[in-house]
Design a protein around this motif. Sequence first.
Motif, PDB file in Angstrom:
ATOM      1  N   PHE A 138       0.840  -1.206   0.000  1.00  0.00           N
ATOM      2  CA  PHE A 138       0.000   0.000   0.000  1.00  0.00           C
ATOM      3  C   PHE A 138       0.872   1.252   0.000  1.00  0.00           C
ATOM      4  O   PHE A 138       0.639   2.192  -0.775  1.00  0.00           O
ATOM      5  CB  PHE A 138      -0.914  -0.011   1.222  1.00  0.00           C
ATOM      6  CG  PHE A 138      -1.660   1.282   1.442  1.00  0.00           C
ATOM      7  CD1 PHE A 138      -2.851   1.531   0.789  1.00  0.00           C
ATOM      8  CD2 PHE A 138      -1.151   2.248   2.294  1.00  0.00           C
ATOM      9  CE1 PHE A 138      -3.535   2.723   0.978  1.00  0.00           C
ATOM     10  CE2 PHE A 138      -1.824   3.442   2.497  1.00  0.00           C
ATOM     11  CZ  PHE A 138      -3.020   3.689   1.842  1.00  0.00           C
ATOM     12  N   LYS A 139       1.876   1.298   0.843  1.00  0.00           N
ATOM     13  CA  LYS A 139       2.762   2.460   0.935  1.00  0.00           C
ATOM     14  C   LYS A 139       3.571   2.638  -0.340  1.00  0.00           C
ATOM     15  O   LYS A 139       3.731   3.761  -0.841  1.00  0.00           O
ATOM     16  CB  LYS A 139       3.691   2.322   2.140  1.00  0.00           C
ATOM     17  CG  LYS A 139       2.973   2.385   3.477  1.00  0.00           C
ATOM     18  CD  LYS A 139       3.930   2.160   4.642  1.00  0.00           C
ATOM     19  CE  LYS A 139       3.195   2.166   5.976  1.00  0.00           C
ATOM     20  NZ  LYS A 139       4.122   1.880   7.108  1.00  0.00           N
ATOM     21  N   THR A 140       4.069   1.540  -0.877  1.00  0.00           N
ATOM     22  CA  THR A 140       4.854   1.608  -2.111  1.00  0.00           C
ATOM     23  C   THR A 140       4.002   2.097  -3.276  1.00  0.00           C
ATOM     24  O   THR A 140       4.412   2.953  -4.062  1.00  0.00           O
ATOM     25  CB  THR A 140       5.440   0.227  -2.443  1.00  0.00           C
ATOM     26  OG1 THR A 140       6.266  -0.212  -1.360  1.00  0.00           O
ATOM     27  CG2 THR A 140       6.265   0.273  -3.717  1.00  0.00           C
ATOM     28  N   SER A 141       2.795   1.552  -3.389  1.00  0.00           N
ATOM     29  CA  SER A 141       1.893   1.924  -4.477  1.00  0.00           C
ATOM     30  C   SER A 141       1.475   3.383  -4.374  1.00  0.00           C
ATOM     31  O   SER A 141       1.450   4.115  -5.377  1.00  0.00           O
ATOM     32  CB  SER A 141       0.660   1.017  -4.456  1.00  0.00           C
ATOM     33  OG  SER A 141      -0.209   1.295  -5.522  1.00  0.00           O
ATOM     34  N   ASN A 142       1.160   3.825  -3.163  1.00  0.00           N
ATOM     35  CA  ASN A 142       0.781   5.219  -2.968  1.00  0.00           C
ATOM     36  C   ASN A 142       1.917   6.157  -3.337  1.00  0.00           C
ATOM     37  O   ASN A 142       1.690   7.218  -3.944  1.00  0.00           O
ATOM     38  CB  ASN A 142       0.375   5.462  -1.517  1.00  0.00           C
ATOM     39  CG  ASN A 142       0.145   6.934  -1.226  1.00  0.00           C
ATOM     40  OD1 ASN A 142      -0.760   7.551  -1.769  1.00  0.00           O
ATOM     41  ND2 ASN A 142       0.988   7.521  -0.388  1.00  0.00           N
ATOM     42  N   ALA A 143       3.152   5.797  -3.005  1.00  0.00           N
ATOM     43  CA  ALA A 143       4.300   6.650  -3.331  1.00  0.00           C
ATOM     44  C   ALA A 143       4.437   6.825  -4.836  1.00  0.00           C
ATOM     45  O   ALA A 143       4.735   7.924  -5.323  1.00  0.00           O
ATOM     46  CB  ALA A 143       5.577   6.049  -2.743  1.00  0.00           C
ATOM     47  N   VAL A 144       4.199   5.754  -5.579  1.00  0.00           N
ATOM     48  CA  VAL A 144       4.268   5.834  -7.045  1.00  0.00           C
ATOM     49  C   VAL A 144       3.150   6.728  -7.577  1.00  0.00           C
ATOM     50  O   VAL A 144       3.378   7.645  -8.377  1.00  0.00           O
ATOM     51  CB  VAL A 144       4.160   4.433  -7.676  1.00  0.00           C
ATOM     52  CG1 VAL A 144       4.042   4.537  -9.197  1.00  0.00           C
ATOM     53  CG2 VAL A 144       5.368   3.583  -7.300  1.00  0.00           C
TER      54      VAL A 144
END
Length: 202
Positions: A138-144
């Motif tokens: 979730f955090k990785t996807s949101n950062a992108v």
Amino acid sequence: MLSKSDVLDAIDLKIDYIGAAASVEEHGITLIPVNKYMLCAEELLDLPQSEWWPFTHCAFEIQKCMNYVSREEAGMTSCDEADSGSDDAMALAGTERDLSTCTCTLEGVVEYCAETHTSTTLAKLATCKDSDEASKLFKTSNAVADAINSGHPLWVKINGVEYAGPSDPDETTATMDAWAEQVLNVTCQSLGSAVSSCAPYV
């Protein structure tokens, strides 16, 4: 574009989701679990693209059922109403045809779409959604997603090149259709005429 099964089969699709604080404030408490459910289907449960994409498409067709500020608001409408497009700015209706088994809550939508379009279950998706792996993803996807156009939600990258979709106040049926046609055209230029749906574009 992704309604064309031969195009879907020929590409490597990846979706990232905005989940920043401003988006949570706008869309309510369910945004985080919604994103985690979608990412679990896409990344963590080994579902083929031919299953997780229809699942995702189904869920966002009846998005109104997943989008509420408080649990007290859950179930205040029906899946049929949500799929009708009556609350959509462009009145875009969905394509789900039999929603008689769909309950208009987050879990109801996930269960309906999983049973209709995938080989997995709500129980497996829920276990995944609550996992550490889902939180990290979730955090990785949101950062992108948040890094693109300062969090603009409508964009696609094809072979590393970004094609941004329309945004308010220019988001209309006509501009959305034009953007979708551009995306299909560019994709087909890469895929070639071996993909039958691409023949008119190459």
